[in-house]
Design a protein around this motif. Structure first.
Motif, short mmCIF file in Angstrom:
data_model
loop_
_atom_site.label_atom_id
_atom_site.label_comp_id
_atom_site.label_asym_id
_atom_site.label_seq_id
_atom_site.Cartn_x
_atom_site.Cartn_y
_atom_site.Cartn_z
N THR A 73 0.82 -1.22 0.00
CA THR A 73 0.00 0.00 0.00
C THR A 73 0.85 1.27 0.00
N ASP A 74 2.17 1.13 -0.04
CA ASP A 74 3.02 2.31 0.06
C ASP A 74 3.22 3.04 -1.27
N LYS A 75 2.87 2.39 -2.38
CA LYS A 75 3.02 2.99 -3.70
C LYS A 75 1.73 2.81 -4.50
N PRO A 76 1.53 3.60 -5.55
CA PRO A 76 0.42 3.34 -6.46
C PRO A 76 0.55 1.95 -7.07
N VAL A 77 -0.59 1.32 -7.36
CA VAL A 77 -0.60 -0.02 -7.93
C VAL A 77 -1.12 0.05 -9.36
N VAL A 78 -0.35 -0.53 -10.28
CA VAL A 78 -0.74 -0.58 -11.68
C VAL A 78 -0.91 -2.04 -12.07
N ALA A 79 -2.10 -2.38 -12.56
CA ALA A 79 -2.43 -3.78 -12.88
C ALA A 79 -2.19 -4.05 -14.36
N LEU A 80 -1.81 -5.31 -14.64
CA LEU A 80 -1.40 -5.71 -15.98
C LEU A 80 -1.93 -7.10 -16.29
N CYS A 81 -2.37 -7.31 -17.54
CA CYS A 81 -2.69 -8.65 -18.03
C CYS A 81 -2.41 -8.68 -19.53
N ARG A 82 -2.91 -9.67 -20.22
CA ARG A 82 -2.63 -9.80 -21.65
C ARG A 82 -3.21 -8.63 -22.45
N SER A 83 -4.51 -8.34 -22.25
CA SER A 83 -5.21 -7.37 -23.09
C SER A 83 -5.67 -6.12 -22.35
N GLY A 84 -5.58 -6.12 -21.02
CA GLY A 84 -6.08 -5.01 -20.24
C GLY A 84 -7.49 -5.20 -19.75
N ARG A 85 -8.11 -6.32 -20.07
CA ARG A 85 -9.49 -6.56 -19.64
C ARG A 85 -9.53 -7.12 -18.22
N ARG A 86 -8.79 -8.19 -17.96
CA ARG A 86 -8.78 -8.76 -16.61
C ARG A 86 -8.17 -7.78 -15.62
N SER A 87 -7.15 -7.07 -16.04
CA SER A 87 -6.52 -6.13 -15.13
C SER A 87 -7.44 -4.95 -14.81
N ALA A 88 -8.39 -4.64 -15.69
CA ALA A 88 -9.40 -3.63 -15.37
C ALA A 88 -10.26 -4.09 -14.20
N MET A 89 -10.58 -5.39 -14.19
CA MET A 89 -11.31 -5.95 -13.06
C MET A 89 -10.46 -5.91 -11.80
N ALA A 90 -9.17 -6.14 -11.95
CA ALA A 90 -8.26 -6.06 -10.81
C ALA A 90 -8.27 -4.66 -10.20
N VAL A 91 -8.35 -3.64 -11.03
CA VAL A 91 -8.43 -2.27 -10.53
C VAL A 91 -9.66 -2.09 -9.63
N SER A 92 -10.80 -2.64 -10.05
CA SER A 92 -12.01 -2.56 -9.24
C SER A 92 -11.83 -3.26 -7.90
N ILE A 93 -11.21 -4.43 -7.92
CA ILE A 93 -10.97 -5.18 -6.68
C ILE A 93 -10.04 -4.40 -5.75
N LEU A 94 -9.01 -3.79 -6.31
CA LEU A 94 -8.09 -2.99 -5.51
C LEU A 94 -8.80 -1.80 -4.88
N LYS A 95 -9.66 -1.15 -5.64
CA LYS A 95 -10.41 -0.01 -5.10
C LYS A 95 -11.31 -0.46 -3.95
N GLU A 96 -11.99 -1.59 -4.14
CA GLU A 96 -12.86 -2.12 -3.09
C GLU A 96 -12.07 -2.37 -1.80
N ALA A 97 -10.81 -2.74 -1.96
CA ALA A 97 -9.97 -3.06 -0.80
C ALA A 97 -9.33 -1.82 -0.19
N GLY A 98 -9.61 -0.65 -0.75
CA GLY A 98 -9.11 0.58 -0.16
C GLY A 98 -7.92 1.22 -0.83
N HIS A 99 -7.43 0.64 -1.92
CA HIS A 99 -6.34 1.26 -2.67
C HIS A 99 -6.90 2.44 -3.47
N ASP A 100 -6.38 3.63 -3.23
CA ASP A 100 -6.94 4.81 -3.91
C ASP A 100 -6.08 5.30 -5.07
#
Length: 347
Positions: A303-330
């Motif tokens: 949680t000490d740095k911004p988190v950037v999510a990555l996958c093959r096409s950017g679709r699954r990692s977009a879902m990862a962004v939502s999960i991270l936000k739900e967990a409190g990553h801003d």
């Protein structure tokens, strides 16, 4: 013509985007301050250049995004001259025409809800954007902002009901999710002005209405007299940790090149499956958690740095962004286009 109808659930406001398919120049009608990012994202994804910002009247239930859009795009603001609003580039009068390359609108004064209401009629009279003058099976109230029921009845019957019967009516609001009507429908079925109603019927109905003032009136009216400029004249605060691009679906994204140049300042989260790391190589230094395991292993993401999510096409990692936000990553973002775009850019 490119046409989009957008909706703000808080104020039940419709915003409209009209653009020419060839020139890609666009007009926006009744934009909402809180929806600026959505509107800019749509313009970006459709490859449109905003040239003209129109409001149908000085709204009492939401703050217009006109000033903010002007700062972001350089587009001009047009509003009724009678309103006397600040920061207006094009004061409008009845009978004027406003246009971008390929899209022309006729300006019709339709006062009565407020003194400065305008309706915008597409040049071929196939569409009219009525603001609050005519709503679907209703109309705007006439008990404040220099409203007048007699004036409103004349505006409706002389300026809107005089259009062709098949002309589509697009209002500024609808509180029941209805999206459009036609002149013929409203002439026949409008609960206040239709069905052969005469002025006395309409005025009697309007005078009998007893409605509370809109909840945001104290904020909205003075702000809208500034074309939506905040009282301090400053732009709203925006994330400054990255060169973010927000998609129309609401996902914050960064370019792969930005990730490479800021690698030491972020946590890179690879959410591909293990067999993909073997076939396509894991990104050096990335945290590797498959998307399906991310919620259970969210504590492994620093949680000490911004988190950037990555996958093959950017679709699954977009879902990862939502999960991270739900967990409190801003401070989170998706890598635009994923590894496909990463390789396209030869990074």
């Amino acid at each position: 013509m490119i046409f989009r109808q957008l909706y703000d659930a808080t104020s039940s406001t419709y915003t409209y985007v009209l653009a020419d398919e060839q020139s890609r120049e666009a007009i926006i009608i009744d934009p909402v301050f809180e929806q600026v990012q959505r509107d800019l994202s749509l313009l970006d994804e459709l490859g449109l250049t905003l040239k003209l910002i129109l409001d149908t009247h000085v709204h009492a239930d939401h703050v217009t995004a006109a000033w903010l859009l002007k700062q972001k795009t350089g587009a001009q603001i047009a509003n009724a001259a009678v309103n006397g609003a600040e920061h207006v580039d094009i004061p409008l009068h009845h009978g004027d025409r406003v246009d971008v390359s390929g899209v022309i609108l006729e300006v019709r004064a339709t006062p009565g809800h407020t003194a400065g209401c305008l309706s915008y009629v597409l040049a071929d009279q196939s569409m009219v954007f009525t603001g609050d003058a005519v709503l679907i099976r209703g109309c705007g109230r006439s008990d404040f902002q220099q409203g007048n029921a007699v004036t409103l009845f004349k505006s409706i019957t002389e300026q809107i009901f005089s259009l062709p019967d098949d002309c589509k009516i697009y209002p500024a609001h609808d509180y029941q999710g209805r999206t459009l009507s036609t002149v013929a429908e409203e002439k026949a079925f409008n609960a206040r002005a239709g069905g052969g109603a005469v002025e006395a019927d309409f005025v009697g109905y309007m005078d009998a209405m007893k409605l509370p003032h809109p909840k945001k009136i104290a904020e909205a009216l003075p702000a809208n007299m500034r074309s939506g400029m905040p009282e301090d004249g400053k732009m709203p605060a925006e994330p400054d940790w990255a060169e973010l691009r927000i998609t129309f679906s609401g996902v914050p994204e960064v370019e792969p090149e930005w990730v490479v140049t800021h690698r030491q300042d972020i946590t890179l989260l690879d959410v591909r499956e293990p067999d993909e790391w073997v076939d396509a190589h894991a990104v050096e230094g990335a945290i590797t958690i498959p998307l399906g395991h991310l919620r259970a292993r969210i504590s492994e993401v620093p949680t000490d740095k911004p988190v950037v999510a990555l996958c093959r096409s950017g679709r699954r990692s977009a879902m990862a962004v939502s999960i991270l936000k739900e967990a409190g990553h801003d401070r989170v973002a998706n890598v635009r286009g994923g590894m496909l775009r990463w390789h396209e850019q030869a990074l």
